[in-house]
Design a protein around this motif. Structure first.
Motif, PDB file in Angstrom:
ATOM      1  N   GLN A  13      40.479  87.865 -30.778  1.00  0.00           N
ATOM      2  CA  GLN A  13      40.954  86.512 -31.083  1.00  0.00           C
ATOM      3  C   GLN A  13      40.803  85.649 -29.836  1.00  0.00           C
ATOM      4  O   GLN A  13      40.895  86.164 -28.731  1.00  0.00           O
ATOM      5  N   THR A  14      40.649  84.338 -30.042  1.00  0.00           N
ATOM      6  CA  THR A  14      40.620  83.424 -28.894  1.00  0.00           C
ATOM      7  C   THR A  14      41.841  82.520 -28.951  1.00  0.00           C
ATOM      8  O   THR A  14      42.095  81.866 -29.977  1.00  0.00           O
ATOM      9  N   VAL A  15      42.593  82.527 -27.852  1.00  0.00           N
ATOM     10  CA  VAL A  15      43.853  81.777 -27.799  1.00  0.00           C
ATOM     11  C   VAL A  15      43.741  80.699 -26.714  1.00  0.00           C
ATOM     12  O   VAL A  15      43.195  80.951 -25.636  1.00  0.00           O
ATOM     13  N   LEU A  16      44.263  79.505 -27.003  1.00  0.00           N
ATOM     14  CA  LEU A  16      44.282  78.414 -26.030  1.00  0.00           C
ATOM     15  C   LEU A  16      45.577  78.459 -25.225  1.00  0.00           C
ATOM     16  O   LEU A  16      46.671  78.545 -25.792  1.00  0.00           O
ATOM     17  N   LEU A  17      45.428  78.406 -23.893  1.00  0.00           N
ATOM     18  CA  LEU A  17      46.591  78.321 -22.999  1.00  0.00           C
ATOM     19  C   LEU A  17      46.485  77.001 -22.248  1.00  0.00           C
ATOM     20  O   LEU A  17      45.477  76.759 -21.574  1.00  0.00           O
ATOM     21  N   THR A  18      47.501  76.150 -22.330  1.00  0.00           N
ATOM     22  CA  THR A  18      47.439  74.889 -21.590  1.00  0.00           C
ATOM     23  C   THR A  18      48.360  74.944 -20.377  1.00  0.00           C
ATOM     24  O   THR A  18      49.374  75.652 -20.395  1.00  0.00           O
ATOM     25  N   TYR A  30      35.964  76.690 -30.278  1.00  0.00           N
ATOM     26  CA  TYR A  30      36.519  78.048 -30.107  1.00  0.00           C
ATOM     27  C   TYR A  30      37.275  78.567 -31.329  1.00  0.00           C
ATOM     28  O   TYR A  30      37.617  79.748 -31.374  1.00  0.00           O
ATOM     29  N   ASN A  31      37.598  77.712 -32.274  1.00  0.00           N
ATOM     30  CA  ASN A  31      38.291  78.163 -33.471  1.00  0.00           C
ATOM     31  C   ASN A  31      39.491  79.054 -33.109  1.00  0.00           C
ATOM     32  O   ASN A  31      39.606  80.203 -33.569  1.00  0.00           O
ATOM     33  N   PHE A  32      40.384  78.532 -32.305  1.00  0.00           N
ATOM     34  CA  PHE A  32      41.503  79.323 -31.773  1.00  0.00           C
ATOM     35  C   PHE A  32      42.344  79.954 -32.877  1.00  0.00           C
ATOM     36  O   PHE A  32      42.567  79.354 -33.923  1.00  0.00           O
TER      37      PHE A  32
END
Ligand code: NAD
Ligand code: TDX
Length: 328
Positions: free
Chosen positions: A3-8, A79-81
């Protein structure tokens, strides 16, 4: 499949520690790729996470602003998070008293931007999750005799910073109630640890003491904060993201309530500096007296507990970290 996860906001204090301690674990690396979005404001320091970016292919850094609708839209498309953890914020109360606007822009409108893009992905992927990193300051202030904040304590923020964080929390709640988007909120007490920006109380006291400069104590120094080591907070954030129930709030606390003056004195003692360096200065406007957190829900539902003891372990590690940077 990974999975691809966004971290801000992960070039800042808490986020950079999250990159070091959570995202680089073998078990997590095997399952997730992470895209790190950070605007690199005065608080964001790429060098905090450069060693991890160099060493790990599952981490990708993008310099950009959560308020930038075009950039955020393109990132979500690309990225289709499968999830988002939003650490990015303007985080310093004193700055919010001087200039509240940027706090509304980043903390409220930036969060709304992320929520709107998240909703598009949630509509395609029901397993999508969003975690908002929030603060105990949204609950307002306590007196000595008051019970600690629970998740049911009414929101009652006092500073422009906490009002902006509370507004973001309410927008998150609205996305759950209106669209059923799975949003989880964590509300944590005062973090301390390596890489904290030196405008904050603990690193500021260390820096001043090392330089034999005065330590500015607001008001009487009797105000109380509950201190939590940053790694304990980050464990809780990850547990809430992976195990938390949609629509729920989880309080995270350090079980270490201390008066500011006592914290400053411990730092001076640790560094072998005299208490004559303490300097009482004009109080912060609207200074919240006490924060205390009841985290029994996170204990029960997430199996989370703070583990690092303040004086015996965490503060010493933090002082040694900053000594290695600043001691002459
Ligand atoms: P910090 O100020 O050290 O770091 C904030 C990070 O966000 C920086 O890297 C900065 O560059 C980035 N950022 C700021 N505005 C941005 C924008 N518009 N777009 C993209 N990136 C942006 O803050 P911190 O102490 O690490 O706090 C992280 C989060 O945890 C915040 O949401 C804060 O409210 C929350 N929190 C902090 C504490 C604490 O004690 N420090 C306690 C509870 C909750
Ligand atoms: O110079 C100082 N002297 C002083 O006495 C500073 C900078 C602070 N203080 C006092 C004010 C507070 O009572 O120390 C205490 C801690 O101050 P900060 O480090 O500014 O933290 P606080 O205002 O409690 O907010 C922090 O905890 C909750 C973070 O900055 C927030 O981002 C988080 O949400």
């Amino acid at each position: 499949m990974k999975q691809t996860v966004l971290l801000t906001g992960c070039a800042g204090f808490i986020g950079s520690n999250f990159i070091k301690t959570i995202t680089c674990r073998d078990s997590i690396k095997a399952q997730y790729d992470f895209v790190i979005l950070d605007a690199l404001t005065y608080a964001g320091r790429l060098e905090n996470i450069q060693p991890e970016l160099d060493a790990h292919k599952h981490l990708t850094f993008v310099k950009g602003d959560i308020r930038d609708t075009k950039l955020v839209h393109e990132l979500f498309q690309k990225y289709n998070f499968s999830g988002v953890l939003n650490f990015a914020a303007e985080s310093h109360v004193d700055r919010s008293i001087e200039n509240p606007n940027i706090f509304v822009e980043t903390n409220v409108l930036g969060t709304l931007n992320l929520l709107k893009e998240s909703l598009n992905l949630f509509e395609e992927n029901p397993a999508f999750k969003y975690l908002q990193v929030s603060t105990d300051e949204v609950y307002g202030t306590l007196q000595m005799e008051d019970p600690a904040f629970t998740e049911e304590t009414p929101i009652s923020p006092n500073s422009p910073y906490s009002a902006s964080k509370a507004s973001a929390d309410l927008m998150c709640r609205a996305f759950f109630e209106t669209y059923k988007m799975p949003v989880v909120i964590t509300r944590c007490s005062n973090n301390y640890g390596p890489y904290q920006v030196e405008e904050k109380f603990i690193p500021l006291m260390i820096k001043r003491a090392l330089a034999n400069e005065k330590l500015p104590i607001y008001g009487t120094g009797m105000n109380i904060r509950d201190w939590i080591y940053v790694d304990d907070h980050n464990e809780g954030v990850w547990l809430a993201f992976t195990k938390g129930k949609a629509g729920e709030v989880y309080n995270l606390g350090g079980n270490s309530e201390r008066q500011n003056l006592d914290v400053a004195k411990i730092i001076l003692k640790h560094l072998g500096k005299p208490e004559s360096l303490l300097s009482f200065v004009t109080d912060r406007k609207g200074h919240d007296f006490r924060y205390a957190i009841n985290y029994s829900k996170a204990q029960k539902e997430l199996g989370w507990n703070p583990t690092v003891r303040f004086e015996e372990e965490g503060l010493g590690k933090t002082i040694e970290h900053f000594k290695s940077l600043w001691a002459k």
